[in-house]
Design a protein around this motif. Structure first.
Motif, PDB file in Angstrom:
ATOM      1  N   GLY A 235     105.178 -22.967  64.949  1.00 42.16           N
ATOM      2  CA  GLY A 235     106.133 -23.708  64.151  1.00 42.16           C
ATOM      3  C   GLY A 235     107.448 -24.009  64.845  1.00 42.16           C
ATOM      4  O   GLY A 235     108.394 -24.447  64.204  1.00 42.16           O
ATOM      5  N   PHE A 236     107.512 -23.785  66.147  1.00 41.39           N
ATOM      6  CA  PHE A 236     108.750 -24.043  66.877  1.00 41.39           C
ATOM      7  C   PHE A 236     108.956 -25.536  67.114  1.00 41.39           C
ATOM      8  O   PHE A 236     108.004 -26.290  67.235  1.00 41.39           O
ATOM      9  N   VAL A 237     110.195 -25.907  67.196  1.00 39.18           N
ATOM     10  CA  VAL A 237     110.560 -27.249  67.623  1.00 39.18           C
ATOM     11  C   VAL A 237     110.851 -27.162  69.115  1.00 39.18           C
ATOM     12  O   VAL A 237     111.518 -26.233  69.570  1.00 39.18           O
ATOM     13  N   ARG A 238     110.349 -28.102  69.865  1.00 43.28           N
ATOM     14  CA  ARG A 238     110.557 -28.067  71.322  1.00 43.28           C
ATOM     15  C   ARG A 238     111.674 -29.033  71.667  1.00 43.28           C
ATOM     16  O   ARG A 238     111.629 -30.216  71.324  1.00 43.28           O
ATOM     17  N   VAL A 239     112.668 -28.532  72.379  1.00 45.23           N
ATOM     18  CA  VAL A 239     113.762 -29.342  72.907  1.00 45.23           C
ATOM     19  C   VAL A 239     113.719 -29.201  74.405  1.00 45.23           C
ATOM     20  O   VAL A 239     113.753 -28.095  74.936  1.00 45.23           O
ATOM     21  N   VAL A 240     113.629 -30.310  75.097  1.00 43.65           N
ATOM     22  CA  VAL A 240     113.544 -30.301  76.546  1.00 43.65           C
ATOM     23  C   VAL A 240     114.773 -30.977  77.102  1.00 43.65           C
ATOM     24  O   VAL A 240     115.115 -32.086  76.715  1.00 43.65           O
TER      25      VAL A 240
ATOM     26  N   GLY B 217     104.937 -28.195  79.315  1.00 44.92           N
ATOM     27  CA  GLY B 217     103.776 -27.823  78.516  1.00 44.92           C
ATOM     28  C   GLY B 217     103.238 -26.453  78.880  1.00 44.92           C
ATOM     29  O   GLY B 217     102.863 -25.660  78.010  1.00 44.92           O
ATOM     30  N   LYS B 218     103.214 -26.161  80.189  1.00 41.67           N
ATOM     31  CA  LYS B 218     102.739 -24.847  80.648  1.00 41.67           C
ATOM     32  C   LYS B 218     103.654 -23.732  80.156  1.00 41.67           C
ATOM     33  O   LYS B 218     103.188 -22.686  79.712  1.00 41.67           O
ATOM     34  N   ALA B 219     104.951 -23.957  80.252  1.00 42.53           N
ATOM     35  CA  ALA B 219     105.916 -22.948  79.802  1.00 42.53           C
ATOM     36  C   ALA B 219     105.806 -22.727  78.300  1.00 42.53           C
ATOM     37  O   ALA B 219     105.838 -21.591  77.818  1.00 42.53           O
ATOM     38  N   GLU B 220     105.656 -23.823  77.558  1.00 38.06           N
ATOM     39  CA  GLU B 220     105.514 -23.709  76.108  1.00 38.06           C
ATOM     40  C   GLU B 220     104.248 -22.942  75.747  1.00 38.06           C
ATOM     41  O   GLU B 220     104.264 -22.035  74.914  1.00 38.06           O
ATOM     42  N   ALA B 221     103.135 -23.264  76.388  1.00 36.30           N
ATOM     43  CA  ALA B 221     101.862 -22.590  76.111  1.00 36.30           C
ATOM     44  C   ALA B 221     101.953 -21.100  76.442  1.00 36.30           C
ATOM     45  O   ALA B 221     101.460 -20.261  75.679  1.00 36.30           O
ATOM     46  N   ALA B 222     102.595 -20.771  77.549  1.00 34.65           N
ATOM     47  CA  ALA B 222     102.731 -19.365  77.942  1.00 34.65           C
ATOM     48  C   ALA B 222     103.592 -18.597  76.936  1.00 34.65           C
ATOM     49  O   ALA B 222     103.277 -17.460  76.580  1.00 34.65           O
ATOM     50  N   THR B 223     104.658 -19.223  76.478  1.00 30.84           N
ATOM     51  CA  THR B 223     105.544 -18.577  75.503  1.00 30.84           C
ATOM     52  C   THR B 223     104.827 -18.341  74.186  1.00 30.84           C
ATOM     53  O   THR B 223     104.893 -17.247  73.611  1.00 30.84           O
ATOM     54  N   ILE B 224     104.115 -19.344  73.704  1.00 30.11           N
ATOM     55  CA  ILE B 224     103.388 -19.210  72.444  1.00 30.11           C
ATOM     56  C   ILE B 224     102.298 -18.154  72.565  1.00 30.11           C
ATOM     57  O   ILE B 224     102.114 -17.325  71.663  1.00 30.11           O
ATOM     58  N   ALA B 225     101.581 -18.151  73.688  1.00 27.40           N
ATOM     59  CA  ALA B 225     100.532 -17.148  73.902  1.00 27.40           C
ATOM     60  C   ALA B 225     101.121 -15.738  73.900  1.00 27.40           C
ATOM     61  O   ALA B 225     100.542 -14.812  73.317  1.00 27.40           O
TER      62      ALA B 225
END
Length: 105
Positions: A94-99, A6-14
């Motif tokens: 609008g990204f799809v997240r794949v973990v 979640g942190k990585a996703e938030a940082a990337t989107i920001a």
């Protein structure tokens, strides 16, 4: 680690949203260009690499020096063009997240 997804996703989107609002500093753009251009010789350092590259260009009906055409285009990119492209083509929300990784416990 799953707790950091979640942190990585938030940082990337920001970061993407920031790049849509402000111009990329010239120094960062120059470093990015150097990284992209530095990959070109690596991709053709063997006979197989050259053959694969030329075959891919031929199959896509591209000139056999497409890597040089691309390199010239990379060098000409401006911070304004990066911002415009991000605003036109990238939807940060609008990204799809794949973990991939271990399942959470």
């Amino acid at each position: 680690m799953p707790e950091n997804v979640g942190k990585a996703e938030a940082a990337t989107i920001a970061e993407l949203k920031n790049l849509q609002r402000t111009l990329l500093p010239v120094e960062r753009l120059e470093r990015a260009k150097a990284l992209l251009l530095g990959e070109l010789p690596v991709s053709i350092q063997s006979y197989g690499g050259v053959a694969n590259l030329l075959a891919a260009y031929a199959e896509a009906d591209l000139p056999l020096d497409q890597n040089l055409v691309n390199a010239r285009q990379f060098l000409d990119v401006t911070p304004e063009q990066v911002k415009a492209a991000l605003n036109r083509w990238v939807r940060p929300d609008g990204f799809v997240r794949v973990v991939e990784g271990p399942a959470p416990h």
